[in-house]
Write a protein that holds these residues in place. Structure first.
Motif, PDB file in Angstrom:
ATOM      1  N   GLU A 232       0.929  -1.195  -0.038  1.00 24.20           N
ATOM      2  CA  GLU A 232      -0.092   0.073   0.072  1.00 24.20           C
ATOM      3  C   GLU A 232       0.971   1.445   0.044  1.00 24.20           C
ATOM      4  OE1 GLU A 232      -2.840  -0.136   3.150  1.00 24.20           O
ATOM      5  OE2 GLU A 232      -3.939  -1.738   2.239  1.00 24.20           O
ATOM      6  N   PHE A 233       0.467   2.149  -0.784  1.00 31.49           N
ATOM      7  CA  PHE A 233       1.311   3.563  -1.039  1.00 31.49           C
ATOM      8  C   PHE A 233       0.388   4.673  -0.779  1.00 31.49           C
ATOM      9  CE2 PHE A 233       3.479   0.128  -3.683  1.00 31.49           C
ATOM     10  CZ  PHE A 233       4.698   0.525  -3.126  1.00 31.49           C
ATOM     11  N   ASP A 234       1.044   5.588   0.161  1.00 32.59           N
ATOM     12  CA  ASP A 234       0.014   7.260   0.076  1.00 32.59           C
ATOM     13  C   ASP A 234       0.435   7.862  -1.016  1.00 32.59           C
ATOM     14  OD1 ASP A 234      -1.567   8.778   1.316  1.00 32.59           O
ATOM     15  OD2 ASP A 234      -0.606   8.510   3.434  1.00 32.59           O
ATOM     16  N   ILE A 235      -0.504   9.173  -0.847  1.00 33.55           N
ATOM     17  CA  ILE A 235      -0.187  10.063  -1.976  1.00 33.55           C
ATOM     18  C   ILE A 235       1.212  10.360  -2.158  1.00 33.55           C
ATOM     19  CG2 ILE A 235      -0.588  12.170  -2.768  1.00 33.55           C
ATOM     20  CD1 ILE A 235      -3.261  11.963  -1.572  1.00 33.55           C
ATOM     21  N   LYS A 236       1.964  10.506  -3.208  1.00 32.32           N
ATOM     22  CA  LYS A 236       3.422  10.833  -3.378  1.00 32.32           C
ATOM     23  C   LYS A 236       4.455   9.934  -2.992  1.00 32.32           C
ATOM     24  CE  LYS A 236       2.685  14.976  -5.277  1.00 32.32           C
ATOM     25  NZ  LYS A 236       2.858  15.136  -6.735  1.00 32.32           N
ATOM     26  N   GLU A 237       3.988   8.773  -2.385  1.00 32.75           N
ATOM     27  CA  GLU A 237       4.989   7.525  -2.235  1.00 32.75           C
ATOM     28  C   GLU A 237       5.098   6.961  -3.510  1.00 32.75           C
ATOM     29  OE1 GLU A 237       4.172   6.549   2.549  1.00 32.75           O
ATOM     30  OE2 GLU A 237       3.306   5.452   1.021  1.00 32.75           O
ATOM     31  N   VAL A 238       4.261   6.990  -4.417  1.00 32.79           N
ATOM     32  CA  VAL A 238       4.614   6.044  -5.700  1.00 32.79           C
ATOM     33  C   VAL A 238       4.054   6.901  -6.958  1.00 32.79           C
ATOM     34  CG1 VAL A 238       2.379   4.993  -5.585  1.00 32.79           C
ATOM     35  CG2 VAL A 238       4.227   3.871  -6.543  1.00 32.79           C
ATOM     36  N   GLN A 239       4.435   6.857  -8.006  1.00 28.19           N
ATOM     37  CA  GLN A 239       4.342   7.474  -9.194  1.00 28.19           C
ATOM     38  C   GLN A 239       3.884   6.463 -10.276  1.00 28.19           C
ATOM     39  OE1 GLN A 239       6.802  10.418 -10.601  1.00 28.19           O
ATOM     40  NE2 GLN A 239       6.243  10.764 -12.406  1.00 28.19           N
TER      41      GLN A 239
END
Length: 242
Positions: A232-239
């Motif tokens: 699981e990734f939060d906003i701006k942790e993954v693109q």
């Protein structure tokens, strides 16, 4: 729906937040602007828009979000409402690029920024910002952007859009308690590139392959990794690289 129309402003979200802090505004009060000098996207990203061509609006939403664990419910309501209105205008291949970008095919046509304020009595008041490319057709240096007019070849009445969008938001909020499971499912099914192997980049600038599975109840994106685990990734942790 109370509508406040501005010619130019630094940010409709900031204007509405300031107004809401000083006055007991009606629920679903809307601010629109022809030009916005400091438009914001997620996590401080800039939103640029050609003056007078696009929809720049912010709407006040009260008495829907009651705790931090459920703030993403409003993202679902708003993004699905925008999609619904655009479908009625025959815009094709609509999807939601997590968390709140509105896509037509592989092109971004809109972005949503929701900012929540906790009042002294514990109430959460939300300001929903929406930037939607409507009649702008020049996207030089923005190869991943497009607009309703560029896609359809038709010019639209952008001044009518806030009424349709807010009406749809109100309707979905009224139906939320009995239809939340259906709305979550509709959001999942509307996710851009869901179920498709895609390259991503993490916050350490490391590239990896993954498949979007869904979104958690708190709004984190769930990606199936190559080792068969789901992260699981939060906003701006993954693109997403697309």
């Amino acid at each position: 729906m109370k509508l406040i129309k501005l010619d130019a402003i630094d940010s409709t979200n900031d204007f509405l937040k300031a107004l809401a802090s000083q006055d007991e505004l009606d629920n679903f009060t809307v601010v629109t602007a022809e030009n916005q000098t400091k438009g914001k996207g997620q996590m401080g990203a800039k939103w640029q828009s050609e003056s007078g061509k696009n929809l720049i609006m912010s709407a006040l939403v009260k008495d829907f979000v009651f705790d931090n664990e459920h703030v993403f419910n409003l993202s679902i309501v708003v993004s699905l409402s925008v999609i619904q209105v655009l479908k009625s205008l025959n815009i094709p291949e609509l999807s939601i690029k997590w968390p709140n970008d509105i896509m037509a095919g592989n092109k971004k046509i809109g972005g949503i920024l929701i900012e929540n304020t906790i009042k002294s009595d514990g109430r959460i008041v939300s300001v929903v910002g929406l930037g939607l490319n409507v009649n702008q057709t020049n996207f030089e240096h923005l190869p991943k952007a497009s607009s309703l007019a560029a896609i359809s070849g038709v010019e639209f009445d952008k001044d009518s859009l806030p009424f349709f969008i807010v009406k749809e938001i109100q309707k979905k909020i009224e139906l939320w308690n009995t239809n939340s499971v259906l709305f979550w499912e509709e959001y999942y099914n509307s996710l851009f590139k869901k179920g498709v192997p895609m390259p991503f980049k993490n916050r350490n600038n490391q590239n990896f392959m993954g498949i979007i599975q869904g979104v958690s109840s708190t709004g984190k994106i769930q990606i199936l990794l190559e080792d068969d685990t789901v992260a699981e990734f939060d906003i701006k942790e993954v693109q997403m690289l697309y």
